[in-house]
Design a protein around this motif. Structure first.
Motif, PDB file in Angstrom:
ATOM      1  N   MET A 176       0.579  -0.880   0.267  1.00 58.95           N
ATOM      2  CA  MET A 176       0.440   0.121   0.245  1.00 58.95           C
ATOM      3  C   MET A 176       0.588   1.369   0.019  1.00 58.95           C
ATOM      4  O   MET A 176       0.511   2.100  -0.817  1.00 58.95           O
ATOM      5  CB  MET A 176      -1.207   0.202   1.048  1.00 58.95           C
ATOM      6  N   ARG A 177       1.859   0.772   0.882  1.00 60.37           N
ATOM      7  CA  ARG A 177       3.062   2.313   0.820  1.00 60.37           C
ATOM      8  C   ARG A 177       3.934   2.611  -0.617  1.00 60.37           C
ATOM      9  O   ARG A 177       3.621   3.763  -1.113  1.00 60.37           O
ATOM     10  CB  ARG A 177       4.017   2.788   1.789  1.00 60.37           C
ATOM     11  N   LYS A 178       4.316   1.670  -1.526  1.00 56.76           N
ATOM     12  CA  LYS A 178       4.475   1.813  -2.110  1.00 56.76           C
ATOM     13  C   LYS A 178       3.562   2.333  -4.173  1.00 56.76           C
ATOM     14  O   LYS A 178       3.845   3.454  -3.969  1.00 56.76           O
ATOM     15  CB  LYS A 178       4.923   0.626  -3.301  1.00 56.76           C
ATOM     16  N   LEU A 179       1.982   2.179  -3.725  1.00 60.81           N
ATOM     17  CA  LEU A 179       1.128   2.605  -4.264  1.00 60.81           C
ATOM     18  C   LEU A 179       1.061   3.675  -4.063  1.00 60.81           C
ATOM     19  O   LEU A 179       1.005   4.682  -5.241  1.00 60.81           O
ATOM     20  CB  LEU A 179      -0.452   1.901  -3.552  1.00 60.81           C
ATOM     21  N   MET A 180       1.061   4.126  -2.782  1.00 63.64           N
ATOM     22  CA  MET A 180       0.915   5.529  -2.446  1.00 63.64           C
ATOM     23  C   MET A 180       1.176   6.941  -3.125  1.00 63.64           C
ATOM     24  O   MET A 180       1.511   7.548  -3.278  1.00 63.64           O
ATOM     25  CB  MET A 180       0.468   5.978  -0.675  1.00 63.64           C
ATOM     26  N   LEU A 181       3.105   6.497  -2.442  1.00 57.93           N
ATOM     27  CA  LEU A 181       4.101   7.296  -3.252  1.00 57.93           C
ATOM     28  C   LEU A 181       4.537   6.893  -4.895  1.00 57.93           C
ATOM     29  O   LEU A 181       4.297   8.073  -5.507  1.00 57.93           O
ATOM     30  CB  LEU A 181       5.205   6.406  -2.596  1.00 57.93           C
ATOM     31  N   ALA A 182       3.606   5.915  -5.546  1.00 56.91           N
ATOM     32  CA  ALA A 182       4.069   6.260  -6.683  1.00 56.91           C
ATOM     33  C   ALA A 182       3.047   6.760  -7.550  1.00 56.91           C
ATOM     34  O   ALA A 182       3.057   8.115  -8.300  1.00 56.91           O
ATOM     35  CB  ALA A 182       3.173   4.840  -7.373  1.00 56.91           C
TER      36      ALA A 182
END
Length: 100
Positions: free
Chosen positions: A1-7
């Motif tokens: 989820m964190r990578k998705l938000m950063l992307a």
């Protein structure tokens, strides 16, 4: 989820910058900054940087580099010599002519 938000955050920052289309007036202004022009006296003039930005950035970078290289004592000498050398190099690079 964190990578998705950063992307998603990266895309939301990059998308508006990519969507701006240069206008004809903006293009003319951009190219005018570095072009030569003829004065009323018939001489050719060229816009040239005075080197202030290079002086400041070169001095800061040189101070950091000099501090990292000088590992003995309180590192003041390396910082001062690096700042002086960096400022000279930065000014020389920044004040080059931008047109022929």
């Amino acid at each position: 989820m964190r990578k998705l938000m950063l992307a998603l955050g990266a895309v939301s920052l990059a998308l508006p910058a990519a969507m701006t289309l240069p206008t004809e007036k903006a293009e003319a202004r951009k190219h005018h900054r570095y072009k030569e022009w003829r004065g009323r006296d018939g001489r050719t003039y060229c816009r040239k940087s005075n080197g202030t930005t290079g002086l400041i950035l070169g001095g800061a970078g040189g101070a950091l580099l000099g501090r990292a290289v000088d590992t003995d004592g309180d590192r003041t000498t390396g910082t001062l010599l690096g700042a002086a050398a960096g400022a000279l190099v930065g000014k020389a690079v920044d004040s080059k002519r931008t047109c022929r």
